[in-house]
Design a protein around this motif. Sequence first.
Motif, PDB file in Angstrom:
ATOM      1  N   ASN A   9      -1.184  11.689  -7.226  1.00  0.00           N
ATOM      2  CA  ASN A   9      -0.933  11.426  -5.809  1.00  0.00           C
ATOM      3  C   ASN A   9      -0.451  12.697  -5.111  1.00  0.00           C
ATOM      4  O   ASN A   9      -0.883  13.020  -4.004  1.00  0.00           O
ATOM      5  CB  ASN A   9       0.097  10.308  -5.659  1.00  0.00           C
ATOM      6  CG  ASN A   9      -0.460   8.963  -6.095  1.00  0.00           C
ATOM      7  OD1 ASN A   9      -1.441   8.914  -6.838  1.00  0.00           O
ATOM      8  ND2 ASN A   9       0.155   7.877  -5.654  1.00  0.00           N
ATOM      9  N   LEU A  10       0.431  13.415  -5.786  1.00  0.00           N
ATOM     10  CA  LEU A  10       0.919  14.682  -5.231  1.00  0.00           C
ATOM     11  C   LEU A  10      -0.256  15.629  -4.964  1.00  0.00           C
ATOM     12  O   LEU A  10      -0.368  16.227  -3.883  1.00  0.00           O
ATOM     13  CB  LEU A  10       1.907  15.319  -6.221  1.00  0.00           C
ATOM     14  CG  LEU A  10       2.336  16.758  -5.925  1.00  0.00           C
ATOM     15  CD1 LEU A  10       3.164  16.825  -4.652  1.00  0.00           C
ATOM     16  CD2 LEU A  10       3.129  17.344  -7.103  1.00  0.00           C
ATOM     17  N   SER A  11      -1.126  15.743  -5.950  1.00  0.00           N
ATOM     18  CA  SER A  11      -2.246  16.679  -5.829  1.00  0.00           C
ATOM     19  C   SER A  11      -3.198  16.279  -4.710  1.00  0.00           C
ATOM     20  O   SER A  11      -3.717  17.129  -3.994  1.00  0.00           O
ATOM     21  CB  SER A  11      -3.022  16.751  -7.152  1.00  0.00           C
ATOM     22  OG  SER A  11      -2.148  17.064  -8.206  1.00  0.00           O
ATOM     23  N   ARG A  52       0.830  -1.200   0.000  1.00  0.00           N
ATOM     24  CA  ARG A  52       0.000   0.000   0.000  1.00  0.00           C
ATOM     25  C   ARG A  52       0.874   1.263   0.000  1.00  0.00           C
ATOM     26  O   ARG A  52       0.588   2.230  -0.710  1.00  0.00           O
ATOM     27  CB  ARG A  52      -0.920  -0.008   1.231  1.00  0.00           C
ATOM     28  CG  ARG A  52      -2.110   0.884   1.061  1.00  0.00           C
ATOM     29  CD  ARG A  52      -3.461   0.268   1.398  1.00  0.00           C
ATOM     30  NE  ARG A  52      -3.566  -0.368   2.690  1.00  0.00           N
ATOM     31  CZ  ARG A  52      -4.259   0.163   3.720  1.00  0.00           C
ATOM     32  NH1 ARG A  52      -4.815   1.344   3.624  1.00  0.00           N
ATOM     33  NH2 ARG A  52      -4.369  -0.505   4.837  1.00  0.00           N
ATOM     34  N   LEU A  53       1.933   1.226   0.786  1.00  0.00           N
ATOM     35  CA  LEU A  53       2.832   2.386   0.824  1.00  0.00           C
ATOM     36  C   LEU A  53       3.363   2.706  -0.571  1.00  0.00           C
ATOM     37  O   LEU A  53       3.394   3.855  -0.998  1.00  0.00           O
ATOM     38  CB  LEU A  53       4.002   2.119   1.779  1.00  0.00           C
ATOM     39  CG  LEU A  53       3.669   2.174   3.275  1.00  0.00           C
ATOM     40  CD1 LEU A  53       4.822   1.627   4.094  1.00  0.00           C
ATOM     41  CD2 LEU A  53       3.323   3.593   3.692  1.00  0.00           C
ATOM     42  N   LYS A  66     -13.477   6.815  -5.328  1.00  0.00           N
ATOM     43  CA  LYS A  66     -13.464   6.298  -3.951  1.00  0.00           C
ATOM     44  C   LYS A  66     -13.222   4.800  -3.887  1.00  0.00           C
ATOM     45  O   LYS A  66     -12.567   4.313  -2.982  1.00  0.00           O
ATOM     46  CB  LYS A  66     -14.820   6.573  -3.306  1.00  0.00           C
ATOM     47  CG  LYS A  66     -15.101   8.020  -2.950  1.00  0.00           C
ATOM     48  CD  LYS A  66     -16.418   7.984  -2.197  1.00  0.00           C
ATOM     49  CE  LYS A  66     -17.099   9.254  -1.982  1.00  0.00           C
ATOM     50  NZ  LYS A  66     -18.428   9.069  -1.393  1.00  0.00           N
ATOM     51  N   THR A  67     -13.820   4.081  -4.832  1.00  0.00           N
ATOM     52  CA  THR A  67     -13.773   2.622  -4.721  1.00  0.00           C
ATOM     53  C   THR A  67     -12.668   1.986  -5.549  1.00  0.00           C
ATOM     54  O   THR A  67     -12.301   0.859  -5.297  1.00  0.00           O
ATOM     55  CB  THR A  67     -15.112   1.995  -5.145  1.00  0.00           C
ATOM     56  OG1 THR A  67     -15.410   2.436  -6.469  1.00  0.00           O
ATOM     57  CG2 THR A  67     -16.234   2.418  -4.218  1.00  0.00           C
ATOM     58  N   ASP A  96      -7.287   3.842  -1.716  1.00  0.00           N
ATOM     59  CA  ASP A  96      -6.481   3.942  -0.502  1.00  0.00           C
ATOM     60  C   ASP A  96      -6.478   5.359   0.062  1.00  0.00           C
ATOM     61  O   ASP A  96      -6.514   5.560   1.271  1.00  0.00           O
ATOM     62  CB  ASP A  96      -5.037   3.506  -0.787  1.00  0.00           C
ATOM     63  CG  ASP A  96      -4.971   2.005  -1.052  1.00  0.00           C
ATOM     64  OD1 ASP A  96      -5.842   1.277  -0.536  1.00  0.00           O
ATOM     65  OD2 ASP A  96      -4.065   1.574  -1.790  1.00  0.00           O
ATOM     66  N   PHE A  97      -6.437   6.325  -0.837  1.00  0.00           N
ATOM     67  CA  PHE A  97      -6.465   7.715  -0.373  1.00  0.00           C
ATOM     68  C   PHE A  97      -7.819   8.038   0.257  1.00  0.00           C
ATOM     69  O   PHE A  97      -7.905   8.773   1.229  1.00  0.00           O
ATOM     70  CB  PHE A  97      -6.189   8.682  -1.528  1.00  0.00           C
ATOM     71  CG  PHE A  97      -4.735   8.725  -1.920  1.00  0.00           C
ATOM     72  CD1 PHE A  97      -3.810   9.374  -1.119  1.00  0.00           C
ATOM     73  CD2 PHE A  97      -4.289   8.127  -3.087  1.00  0.00           C
ATOM     74  CE1 PHE A  97      -2.471   9.418  -1.473  1.00  0.00           C
ATOM     75  CE2 PHE A  97      -2.958   8.161  -3.451  1.00  0.00           C
ATOM     76  CZ  PHE A  97      -2.043   8.812  -2.644  1.00  0.00           C
TER      77      PHE A  97
END
Length: 839
Positions: free
Chosen positions: A439-441, A420-421, A460-461, A466-467
């Motif tokens: 990801n940055l945004s 996940r990381l 979302k799904t 994960d975010f």
Amino acid sequence: GLGEHRAKAERMFSLMDGFLKNDPISLQKDILHHVEYTVARSRFSFDDFEAYQALSHTIRDRLIERWHDTHIFFKRTKPKRLYFLSLEFLMGRSLSNSVINLGIQDQCAEALNQLGFEFEVVAEQEGDAALGNGGLARFSACQMDSLATLDYPAWGYGLRYEYGLFRQIIVDGFQHEQPDYWLNFGNPWEIARIHVTYEVKFYGTVEEVEMNGDKQKIWIPGETVEAVAYDNPIPGYGTRNTINLRLWAAKPSSKFDLEAYNTGDYINSVVNRQRAETISNVLYPDDRSHQGKELRLKQQYFFVSASLQDIMRRFKEEHTNFDELPEKVALHLNDTHPSLSIAEVMRMLVDEEHLNWNKAWDIVCKIFSFTTHTMVAEGLEKIPVDLLGSLLPRHLEILYEINHHFMEELKERIGLDYSRLSQMSIVEEGAVKSIRMANLSIVCSHTVNGVSKLHLETLKTKTFKDFYGLWPEKFQCKTNGVTQRRWIVVSNPSLRDLISKWLGTEAWIRDPDILSGLRDHVDNADFHLEWKMVKRINKMRLAEYIEAMSGVKVSLDAMFDVQVKRIHEYKRQLLNIFGIIHRYNCLKNMDKDSRRKVVPRVCIIGGKAAPGYEMAKKIIKLCHAVAEKINNDTDIGDLLKLVFIPDYNVSVAELVMPGADLSQHLSTAGNEASGTGNMKFLMNGCLLLATEDGSTVEIIEEIGADNLFLFGAKVDEVADLRENGVSNLAPLQNASPLKVPLQFVRILRMVRDGYFGHKDYFKTLCDSVEAANDYYLLGTDFMSYLEAQAAADKTFVNQEKWTRMSILSVAGSGRFSSDRTIQDYAESTWKINPCRCPL
Ligand code: GL7
């Protein structure tokens, strides 16, 4: 002193005879003035184009007055401002839109008339400003119109490309691209701000220096170019507010390199300097994919750096403490394209303003919001670390540091879940190490917006699952919208008049929910009659255009069936063409009697293919090949025509949408984040034939499933259909007719076997459906598509029912105004308030 200042101001006021006047006589005087002194033609002899230029300058003067007043007012009231950062704006034409928003349309028409010109003809002289690709870019333009109309203190920032989106010309059925050097004839809608310039730096190295006992990193850049501002006033409707869209152009830096000049190679030095201008030269023509090109990255940083210097300068004029930044500044990232802003603000705060990292990060996390416009993870932007490190070495370090802090925080939250990381990391380790701009945004923005309910659900799904688990409160839905000013008032004046007549008010132009009042008249026979008359007028205009463009004469009694949008496999223009071939086959097999009962169709397809997108280009060619066969078949006559409208753009859309009876939105469910074309057709009383994708799901909520023609797999069925091979066409020869309809197999065969010629050329197109497991489910959805088409035919025969559905479409379109979208963003994301300039 103050007294002196006042005396000067008073003298200025006495010299001015008030604001420019808008009565037809004053307008005529101003037009003639501009003919003589701006266009430098004789007032006694000028043509339509010169009339366009003179009228545009006349309007521009009026825009400038309001724009000054608006900015003086903003300066005085110091509201929190929104900065809308977007690499693309598809503004289209400005003249009609401006006179409508200024409320001086009738006066302008009369003024021109008295000079012997016709407003419509003069307005046609204007070329499109096409500084963008597709839906995303036109949506930016709609949002600017709504921001101005709703009195929000907003600025748009973008790039002033000298070459806009390429012009599409069709030679022998193939797409060719021509450069769109749109500034050739001058652009009266912009104001060059030659004194608003900033230096933008690239390349170089990072060095560590001692500062007050601390070690500090500083960037020693290697190349400097200059950004020059070009301002484009954006007038609101029914308000004096006129906001600014500031576009940057690259110019060689005014500080030249003495060294180079002294070596004696004067000519080469000049030529090298000139290269700086290439940065803002050309718009990238791919609407969904960007593959790590240095020039593209340079454009992004050039844009980001100039905009942020401008924004920070304005902030610092009014404030001294950076703690106030989040209360005064909202920065909106329109997709990830401007997301280098995050690293740039950090660099400015830490390296230049000497804030400590944590403090700077705390501020940065409160000012950014982000909208993503893509559904599928493969569509997300990544920048190779090597490229970034060489062009922007300090920014790369900052990005690593942001990621380091994020990873530490994440480990505390989720433990050492390495898979996940690594998925959530801003840095992607892999064959090509790169920065994941999405990801940055997400990490840095306080809100992450999807562009439809369905899109948000997918974010979302799936895409950012994960975010979402980490920060559920960040994720919001702001369904897209379009401005009814351009998409009804400008493009469909007959419908505008009809709507206002029956609603008894024009208030819907500012308050689109009022459109629902049309439901009260949905069964009124007089209303129906007038409604059909409006459609007929618009079909007439479209038919004339079709004949002029393609030489094909079409019958006004036919159903005008339109699919216009960028060409993409997922948008399934191929499904449309296969459906047309099917219709042709049916007609060929019919006896005379049955033919008499057929609803005649004019199928209209338009759209550009990205220059490097082979499959899309083949779809265009196939459309032409099929059209040639059908249109020249005397057996078929008016029962079926197929026309491809070349060079689809905003002004073509303005003509096509009002004239359409039916429009097609065929994306495989789960691929179109929102779609906005569907909303424009809806506003023009055109019925939709669509899959349950993107914003169509919400259109269904609003007007009811009975008022459009739906078909195809639903979003939650698609994965199954793909994985379980239900639609697998590989064993095509003996495919079960239930799973892969025989008709479909036959049509594919016709194309493959060269029935429409170009057998070799179409091979890979056929393979993309057959061998590639029919990824976009054309075969699977085909029967359902034909059923929806049959339902449309059946309904068209019942004109009363059709007209009812058409009225209910417009009545339900209020929710799809960008006014609603913008108000929602303003209240729940940007936290800005209206700031209305007094009259
Ligand atoms: C898009 C989406 O594909 C489209 O569905 C959406 O309506 C639009 C505006 O939000 O954004 N994303 C994208 O990259 N382009 C789009 O048109 C080019």
